[in-house]
Design a protein around this motif. Structure first.
Motif, PDB file in Angstrom:
ATOM      1  N   ALA A   1      -0.076   1.559   5.659  1.00  0.00           N
ATOM      2  CA  ALA A   1       0.693   1.893   4.450  1.00  0.00           C
ATOM      3  C   ALA A   1       2.132   1.400   4.591  1.00  0.00           C
ATOM      4  O   ALA A   1       2.710   1.436   5.672  1.00  0.00           O
ATOM      5  N   ASP A   2       2.685   0.940   3.482  1.00  0.00           N
ATOM      6  CA  ASP A   2       4.066   0.458   3.466  1.00  0.00           C
ATOM      7  C   ASP A   2       5.060   1.565   3.136  1.00  0.00           C
ATOM      8  O   ASP A   2       6.235   1.480   3.473  1.00  0.00           O
ATOM      9  N   GLU A   3       4.585   2.569   2.448  1.00  0.00           N
ATOM     10  CA  GLU A   3       5.444   3.650   1.967  1.00  0.00           C
ATOM     11  C   GLU A   3       4.551   4.855   1.705  1.00  0.00           C
ATOM     12  O   GLU A   3       3.355   4.710   1.474  1.00  0.00           O
TER      13      GLU A   3
ATOM     14  N   LEU B   1      11.364  11.846  10.897  1.00  0.00           N
ATOM     15  CA  LEU B   1      11.547  11.843  12.351  1.00  0.00           C
ATOM     16  C   LEU B   1      10.396  11.166  13.084  1.00  0.00           C
ATOM     17  O   LEU B   1      10.596  10.551  14.124  1.00  0.00           O
ATOM     18  N   HIS B   2       9.179  11.270  12.569  1.00  0.00           N
ATOM     19  CA  HIS B   2       8.002  10.795  13.295  1.00  0.00           C
ATOM     20  C   HIS B   2       7.476   9.435  12.854  1.00  0.00           C
ATOM     21  O   HIS B   2       6.697   8.820  13.572  1.00  0.00           O
ATOM     22  N   LEU B   3       7.866   8.980  11.670  1.00  0.00           N
ATOM     23  CA  LEU B   3       7.312   7.734  11.143  1.00  0.00           C
ATOM     24  C   LEU B   3       8.413   6.759  10.759  1.00  0.00           C
ATOM     25  O   LEU B   3       9.514   7.160  10.414  1.00  0.00           O
TER      26      LEU B   3
ATOM     27  N   ILE C   1       0.865  -1.181   0.000  1.00  0.00           N
ATOM     28  CA  ILE C   1       0.000   0.000   0.000  1.00  0.00           C
ATOM     29  C   ILE C   1       0.896   1.223   0.000  1.00  0.00           C
ATOM     30  O   ILE C   1       1.685   1.432   0.926  1.00  0.00           O
ATOM     31  N   ILE C   2       0.795   2.044  -1.075  1.00  0.00           N
ATOM     32  CA  ILE C   2       1.667   3.203  -1.231  1.00  0.00           C
ATOM     33  C   ILE C   2       0.822   4.422  -1.616  1.00  0.00           C
ATOM     34  O   ILE C   2       0.607   4.692  -2.796  1.00  0.00           O
ATOM     35  N   PRO C   3       0.317   5.166  -0.622  1.00  0.00           N
ATOM     36  CA  PRO C   3      -0.443   6.376  -0.936  1.00  0.00           C
ATOM     37  C   PRO C   3       0.462   7.470  -1.504  1.00  0.00           C
ATOM     38  O   PRO C   3       1.619   7.593  -1.120  1.00  0.00           O
ATOM     39  N   CYS C   4      -0.077   8.250  -2.423  1.00  0.00           N
ATOM     40  CA  CYS C   4       0.641   9.396  -2.978  1.00  0.00           C
ATOM     41  C   CYS C   4      -0.073  10.657  -2.528  1.00  0.00           C
ATOM     42  O   CYS C   4      -1.261  10.827  -2.782  1.00  0.00           O
ATOM     43  N   LEU C   5       0.643  11.530  -1.845  1.00  0.00           N
ATOM     44  CA  LEU C   5       0.083  12.784  -1.355  1.00  0.00           C
ATOM     45  C   LEU C   5       0.590  13.928  -2.234  1.00  0.00           C
ATOM     46  O   LEU C   5       1.789  14.195  -2.281  1.00  0.00           O
ATOM     47  N   ASP C   6      -0.313  14.577  -2.933  1.00  0.00           N
ATOM     48  CA  ASP C   6       0.035  15.748  -3.745  1.00  0.00           C
ATOM     49  C   ASP C   6       0.105  16.947  -2.814  1.00  0.00           C
ATOM     50  O   ASP C   6      -0.844  17.215  -2.074  1.00  0.00           O
ATOM     51  N   VAL C   7       1.228  17.655  -2.842  1.00  0.00           N
ATOM     52  CA  VAL C   7       1.444  18.768  -1.910  1.00  0.00           C
ATOM     53  C   VAL C   7       1.680  20.056  -2.682  1.00  0.00           C
ATOM     54  O   VAL C   7       2.438  20.096  -3.643  1.00  0.00           O
ATOM     55  N   LYS C   8       1.001  21.108  -2.241  1.00  0.00           N
ATOM     56  CA  LYS C   8       1.209  22.437  -2.797  1.00  0.00           C
ATOM     57  C   LYS C   8       1.265  23.420  -1.630  1.00  0.00           C
ATOM     58  O   LYS C   8       0.379  23.424  -0.780  1.00  0.00           O
ATOM     59  N   ASP C   9       2.304  24.235  -1.595  1.00  0.00           N
ATOM     60  CA  ASP C   9       2.487  25.224  -0.530  1.00  0.00           C
ATOM     61  C   ASP C   9       2.432  24.593   0.854  1.00  0.00           C
ATOM     62  O   ASP C   9       1.872  25.162   1.790  1.00  0.00           O
ATOM     63  N   GLY C  10       2.963  23.378   0.987  1.00  0.00           N
ATOM     64  CA  GLY C  10       3.041  22.715   2.280  1.00  0.00           C
ATOM     65  C   GLY C  10       1.757  22.070   2.755  1.00  0.00           C
ATOM     66  O   GLY C  10       1.662  21.648   3.902  1.00  0.00           O
ATOM     67  N   ILE C  11       0.755  21.959   1.894  1.00  0.00           N
ATOM     68  CA  ILE C  11      -0.542  21.388   2.262  1.00  0.00           C
ATOM     69  C   ILE C  11      -0.926  20.315   1.244  1.00  0.00           C
ATOM     70  O   ILE C  11      -0.751  20.505   0.035  1.00  0.00           O
ATOM     71  N   VAL C  12      -1.466  19.196   1.731  1.00  0.00           N
ATOM     72  CA  VAL C  12      -1.950  18.156   0.824  1.00  0.00           C
ATOM     73  C   VAL C  12      -3.193  18.682   0.116  1.00  0.00           C
ATOM     74  O   VAL C  12      -4.081  19.263   0.745  1.00  0.00           O
TER      75      VAL C  12
ATOM     76  N   MET D   1      -1.182  13.513   7.723  1.00  0.00           N
ATOM     77  CA  MET D   1      -1.819  12.562   6.817  1.00  0.00           C
ATOM     78  C   MET D   1      -0.939  11.341   6.598  1.00  0.00           C
ATOM     79  O   MET D   1      -1.432  10.212   6.525  1.00  0.00           O
ATOM     80  N   ALA D   2       0.376  11.538   6.508  1.00  0.00           N
ATOM     81  CA  ALA D   2       1.292  10.408   6.375  1.00  0.00           C
ATOM     82  C   ALA D   2       1.210   9.516   7.611  1.00  0.00           C
ATOM     83  O   ALA D   2       1.209   8.283   7.501  1.00  0.00           O
ATOM     84  N   ALA D   3       1.101  10.127   8.794  1.00  0.00           N
ATOM     85  CA  ALA D   3       0.972   9.361  10.034  1.00  0.00           C
ATOM     86  C   ALA D   3      -0.315   8.539  10.032  1.00  0.00           C
ATOM     87  O   ALA D   3      -0.323   7.372  10.438  1.00  0.00           O
ATOM     88  N   ALA D   4      -1.406   9.139   9.560  1.00  0.00           N
ATOM     89  CA  ALA D   4      -2.684   8.419   9.500  1.00  0.00           C
ATOM     90  C   ALA D   4      -2.588   7.226   8.549  1.00  0.00           C
ATOM     91  O   ALA D   4      -3.067   6.125   8.858  1.00  0.00           O
ATOM     92  N   TYR D   5      -1.956   7.441   7.392  1.00  0.00           N
ATOM     93  CA  TYR D   5      -1.778   6.330   6.455  1.00  0.00           C
ATOM     94  C   TYR D   5      -0.877   5.251   7.049  1.00  0.00           C
ATOM     95  O   TYR D   5      -1.116   4.056   6.875  1.00  0.00           O
ATOM     96  N   SER D   6       0.147   5.657   7.767  1.00  0.00           N
ATOM     97  CA  SER D   6       1.054   4.703   8.399  1.00  0.00           C
ATOM     98  C   SER D   6       0.301   3.841   9.414  1.00  0.00           C
ATOM     99  O   SER D   6       0.443   2.616   9.437  1.00  0.00           O
TER     100      SER D   6
END
Length: 85
Positions: free
Chosen positions: A44-46, A71-73, A6-17, A35-40
């Motif tokens: 999610a594997d990556e 640092l967090h995940l 499971i590999i979610p892709c987060l599109d980021v603009k100006d520091g916000i998904v 959001m990465a923490a929630a997916y983790s």
């Protein structure tokens, strides 16, 4: 047998998904690290971060977000968009 990942892709603009269609009519969804923490936590594997405008704007990618996530995940990350080093 090939393992499923499971590999979610987060599109980021100006520091916000953000979410949109073909990068048009973007709407803000939230903080990339949260959001990465929630997916983790959901298994999610990556995580893939796509810094949408970095190349077009000629600026460096969002290394601060990458550092915070590392640092967090404890999962793999892939980052796309104007990486120079």
């Amino acid at each position: 047998m090939i393992a499923k990942r499971i590999i979610p892709c987060l599109d980021v603009k100006d520091g916000i998904v953000v979410k949109g269609t073909n990068f048009v009519s973007l709407r803000e969804l939230g903080d990339p690290v949260a959001m990465a923490a929630a997916y983790s936590k959901s298994g999610a594997d990556e995580i893939v971060f796509l810094d949408i405008p970095a190349t077009h704007e000629g600026r460096a990618t969002m290394m601060d977000i990458v550092r915070q996530t590392v640092l967090h995940l404890s999962l793999s990350e892939a980052v796309f968009g104007r990486l120079r080093t």
